[in-house]
Design a protein around this motif. Sequence first.
Motif, PDB file in Angstrom:
ATOM      1  N   PHE A 278       0.833  -1.199   0.000  1.00 31.47           N
ATOM      2  CA  PHE A 278       0.000   0.000   0.000  1.00 31.47           C
ATOM      3  C   PHE A 278       0.869   1.252   0.000  1.00 31.47           C
ATOM      4  CE2 PHE A 278      -2.307   3.140   2.723  1.00 31.47           C
ATOM      5  CZ  PHE A 278      -3.355   3.427   1.854  1.00 31.47           C
ATOM      6  N   ILE A 279       1.841   1.299   0.888  1.00 27.20           N
ATOM      7  CA  ILE A 279       2.717   2.468   1.003  1.00 27.20           C
ATOM      8  C   ILE A 279       3.634   2.590  -0.211  1.00 27.20           C
ATOM      9  CG2 ILE A 279       4.646   3.427   2.333  1.00 27.20           C
ATOM     10  CD1 ILE A 279       3.132   2.536   4.851  1.00 27.20           C
ATOM     11  N   GLU A 280       4.115   1.480  -0.732  1.00 28.08           N
ATOM     12  CA  GLU A 280       5.003   1.537  -1.900  1.00 28.08           C
ATOM     13  C   GLU A 280       4.305   2.118  -3.125  1.00 28.08           C
ATOM     14  OE1 GLU A 280       6.446  -2.442  -2.353  1.00 28.08           O
ATOM     15  OE2 GLU A 280       7.964  -2.208  -0.792  1.00 28.08           O
ATOM     16  N   LYS A 281       3.006   1.982  -3.217  1.00 24.06           N
ATOM     17  CA  LYS A 281       2.261   2.488  -4.374  1.00 24.06           C
ATOM     18  C   LYS A 281       1.971   3.985  -4.285  1.00 24.06           C
ATOM     19  CE  LYS A 281       0.214  -1.774  -5.923  1.00 24.06           C
ATOM     20  NZ  LYS A 281       0.793  -1.875  -7.235  1.00 24.06           N
ATOM     21  N   LEU A 282       2.214   4.584  -3.126  1.00 23.72           N
ATOM     22  CA  LEU A 282       1.975   6.017  -2.978  1.00 23.72           C
ATOM     23  C   LEU A 282       3.059   6.814  -3.672  1.00 23.72           C
ATOM     24  CD1 LEU A 282       1.009   6.226   0.788  1.00 23.72           C
ATOM     25  CD2 LEU A 282      -0.523   6.473  -1.157  1.00 23.72           C
ATOM     26  N   ASN A 283       2.670   7.941  -4.222  1.00 21.66           N
ATOM     27  CA  ASN A 283       3.605   8.899  -4.785  1.00 21.66           C
ATOM     28  C   ASN A 283       4.339   9.555  -3.614  1.00 21.66           C
ATOM     29  OD1 ASN A 283       4.483  11.603  -5.623  1.00 21.66           O
ATOM     30  ND2 ASN A 283       3.420  11.153  -7.524  1.00 21.66           N
ATOM     31  N   THR A 284       5.611   9.883  -3.771  1.00 17.85           N
ATOM     32  CA  THR A 284       6.380  10.450  -2.662  1.00 17.85           C
ATOM     33  C   THR A 284       5.864  11.804  -2.202  1.00 17.85           C
ATOM     34  OG1 THR A 284       7.987  11.371  -4.220  1.00 17.85           O
ATOM     35  CG2 THR A 284       8.501   9.222  -3.242  1.00 17.85           C
ATOM     36  N   SER A 285       5.049  12.459  -2.998  1.00 22.83           N
ATOM     37  CA  SER A 285       4.488  13.746  -2.573  1.00 22.83           C
ATOM     38  C   SER A 285       3.159  13.580  -1.846  1.00 22.83           C
ATOM     39  CB  SER A 285       4.307  14.666  -3.780  1.00 22.83           C
ATOM     40  OG  SER A 285       3.289  14.155  -4.623  1.00 22.83           O
ATOM     41  N   GLN A 286       2.678  12.357  -1.714  1.00 22.58           N
ATOM     42  CA  GLN A 286       1.389  12.116  -1.084  1.00 22.58           C
ATOM     43  C   GLN A 286       1.528  11.795   0.403  1.00 22.58           C
ATOM     44  OE1 GLN A 286       0.189   9.009  -3.857  1.00 22.58           O
ATOM     45  NE2 GLN A 286      -1.476  10.324  -4.549  1.00 22.58           N
ATOM     46  N   THR A 287       0.445  12.044   1.119  1.00 23.95           N
ATOM     47  CA  THR A 287       0.374  11.712   2.536  1.00 23.95           C
ATOM     48  C   THR A 287      -0.716  10.665   2.740  1.00 23.95           C
ATOM     49  OG1 THR A 287      -1.249  13.445   2.963  1.00 23.95           O
ATOM     50  CG2 THR A 287       1.076  14.034   3.245  1.00 23.95           C
ATOM     51  N   LEU A 288      -0.846  10.215   3.960  1.00 22.29           N
ATOM     52  CA  LEU A 288      -1.940   9.329   4.345  1.00 22.29           C
ATOM     53  C   LEU A 288      -2.871  10.085   5.279  1.00 22.29           C
ATOM     54  CD1 LEU A 288      -0.017   6.036   5.201  1.00 22.29           C
ATOM     55  CD2 LEU A 288      -1.446   6.468   3.199  1.00 22.29           C
ATOM     56  N   SER A 289      -4.139   9.736   5.237  1.00 25.90           N
ATOM     57  CA  SER A 289      -5.095  10.307   6.171  1.00 25.90           C
ATOM     58  C   SER A 289      -5.679   9.189   7.014  1.00 25.90           C
ATOM     59  CB  SER A 289      -6.225  11.030   5.424  1.00 25.90           C
ATOM     60  OG  SER A 289      -7.197  11.497   6.342  1.00 25.90           O
ATOM     61  N   GLY A 290      -5.814   9.448   8.288  1.00 24.24           N
ATOM     62  CA  GLY A 290      -6.505   8.530   9.180  1.00 24.24           C
ATOM     63  C   GLY A 290      -7.850   9.128   9.532  1.00 24.24           C
ATOM     64  N   LEU A 291      -8.902   8.333   9.420  1.00 21.17           N
ATOM     65  CA  LEU A 291     -10.243   8.811   9.732  1.00 21.17           C
ATOM     66  C   LEU A 291     -10.797   8.025  10.910  1.00 21.17           C
ATOM     67  CD1 LEU A 291     -11.801   9.083   6.151  1.00 21.17           C
ATOM     68  CD2 LEU A 291     -10.648  10.853   7.477  1.00 21.17           C
ATOM     69  N   ASP A 292     -11.394   8.739  11.837  1.00 20.88           N
ATOM     70  CA  ASP A 292     -12.032   8.120  12.992  1.00 20.88           C
ATOM     71  C   ASP A 292     -13.497   8.540  12.975  1.00 20.88           C
ATOM     72  OD1 ASP A 292     -12.629   6.882  15.363  1.00 20.88           O
ATOM     73  OD2 ASP A 292     -11.549   8.318  16.621  1.00 20.88           O
ATOM     74  N   PHE A 293     -14.357   7.616  12.597  1.00 21.43           N
ATOM     75  CA  PHE A 293     -15.776   7.904  12.447  1.00 21.43           C
ATOM     76  C   PHE A 293     -16.518   7.777  13.770  1.00 21.43           C
ATOM     77  CE2 PHE A 293     -14.530   6.793   8.177  1.00 21.43           C
ATOM     78  CZ  PHE A 293     -15.226   7.707   7.403  1.00 21.43           C
ATOM     79  N   GLY A 294     -17.215   8.829  14.138  1.00 17.93           N
ATOM     80  CA  GLY A 294     -18.113   8.812  15.281  1.00 17.93           C
ATOM     81  C   GLY A 294     -19.533   9.020  14.798  1.00 17.93           C
ATOM     82  N   ASP A 295     -20.484   8.954  15.698  1.00 22.03           N
ATOM     83  CA  ASP A 295     -21.878   9.164  15.317  1.00 22.03           C
ATOM     84  C   ASP A 295     -22.137  10.590  14.856  1.00 22.03           C
ATOM     85  OD1 ASP A 295     -22.605   6.546  15.901  1.00 22.03           O
ATOM     86  OD2 ASP A 295     -23.099   7.030  17.991  1.00 22.03           O
ATOM     87  N   LYS A 296     -21.440  11.555  15.458  1.00 19.30           N
ATOM     88  CA  LYS A 296     -21.704  12.964  15.162  1.00 19.30           C
ATOM     89  C   LYS A 296     -20.546  13.681  14.492  1.00 19.30           C
ATOM     90  CE  LYS A 296     -24.986  13.313  18.900  1.00 19.30           C
ATOM     91  NZ  LYS A 296     -25.449  14.011  20.080  1.00 19.30           N
ATOM     92  N   THR A 297     -19.343  13.114  14.571  1.00 20.26           N
ATOM     93  CA  THR A 297     -18.167  13.769  13.999  1.00 20.26           C
ATOM     94  C   THR A 297     -17.267  12.758  13.292  1.00 20.26           C
ATOM     95  OG1 THR A 297     -16.870  13.500  16.022  1.00 20.26           O
ATOM     96  CG2 THR A 297     -18.116  15.569  15.800  1.00 20.26           C
ATOM     97  N   ILE A 298     -16.352  13.297  12.488  1.00 17.85           N
ATOM     98  CA  ILE A 298     -15.292  12.500  11.864  1.00 17.85           C
ATOM     99  C   ILE A 298     -13.975  13.190  12.207  1.00 17.85           C
ATOM    100  CG2 ILE A 298     -14.284  11.601   9.726  1.00 17.85           C
ATOM    101  CD1 ILE A 298     -17.103  11.882   8.449  1.00 17.85           C
ATOM    102  N   GLY A 299     -13.103  12.466  12.887  1.00 18.42           N
ATOM    103  CA  GLY A 299     -11.783  12.989  13.201  1.00 18.42           C
ATOM    104  C   GLY A 299     -10.834  12.688  12.048  1.00 18.42           C
ATOM    105  N   ILE A 300     -10.031  13.672  11.684  1.00 18.95           N
ATOM    106  CA  ILE A 300      -9.138  13.536  10.532  1.00 18.95           C
ATOM    107  C   ILE A 300      -7.702  13.818  10.968  1.00 18.95           C
ATOM    108  CG2 ILE A 300      -8.615  14.368   8.199  1.00 18.95           C
ATOM    109  CD1 ILE A 300     -11.601  15.443   8.268  1.00 18.95           C
ATOM    110  N   ALA A 301      -6.828  12.869  10.671  1.00 20.84           N
ATOM    111  CA  ALA A 301      -5.397  13.042  10.923  1.00 20.84           C
ATOM    112  C   ALA A 301      -4.660  12.896   9.594  1.00 20.84           C
ATOM    113  CB  ALA A 301      -4.894  12.000  11.916  1.00 20.84           C
ATOM    114  N   ILE A 302      -3.523  13.568   9.479  1.00 22.09           N
ATOM    115  CA  ILE A 302      -2.706  13.521   8.266  1.00 22.09           C
ATOM    116  C   ILE A 302      -1.286  13.114   8.656  1.00 22.09           C
ATOM    117  CG2 ILE A 302      -1.776  14.838   6.311  1.00 22.09           C
ATOM    118  CD1 ILE A 302      -4.809  14.523   6.136  1.00 22.09           C
TER     119      ILE A 302
END
Length: 79
Positions: A7-31
């Motif tokens: 998965f990581i090897e297929k990313l372009n070197t200028s790209q980042t990853l995002s982590g999403l944490d889904f809640g009932d009322k909100t979505i937390g986003i990390a980069i």
Amino acid sequence: MSTQKLFIEKLNTSQTLSGLDFGDKTIGIAISDKTYTIASPVKTINRKGIKKDITELIEIFEEYKVGGVVLGPVSYTHL
């Protein structure tokens, strides 16, 4: 070779990853940093319906040049 490594090897070197944490009322986003070593929280969005949520997520992904998404645990209950 692990799926995560591929998965990581297929990313372009200028790209980042995002982590999403889904809640009932909100979505937390990390980069991630460019080395994919650490992710920092950048925003919490209030959920407004799937179409509006996706539109806002796409805008954030474009801003941070996200090439892949990691989903946090999603919990649900059976009625």
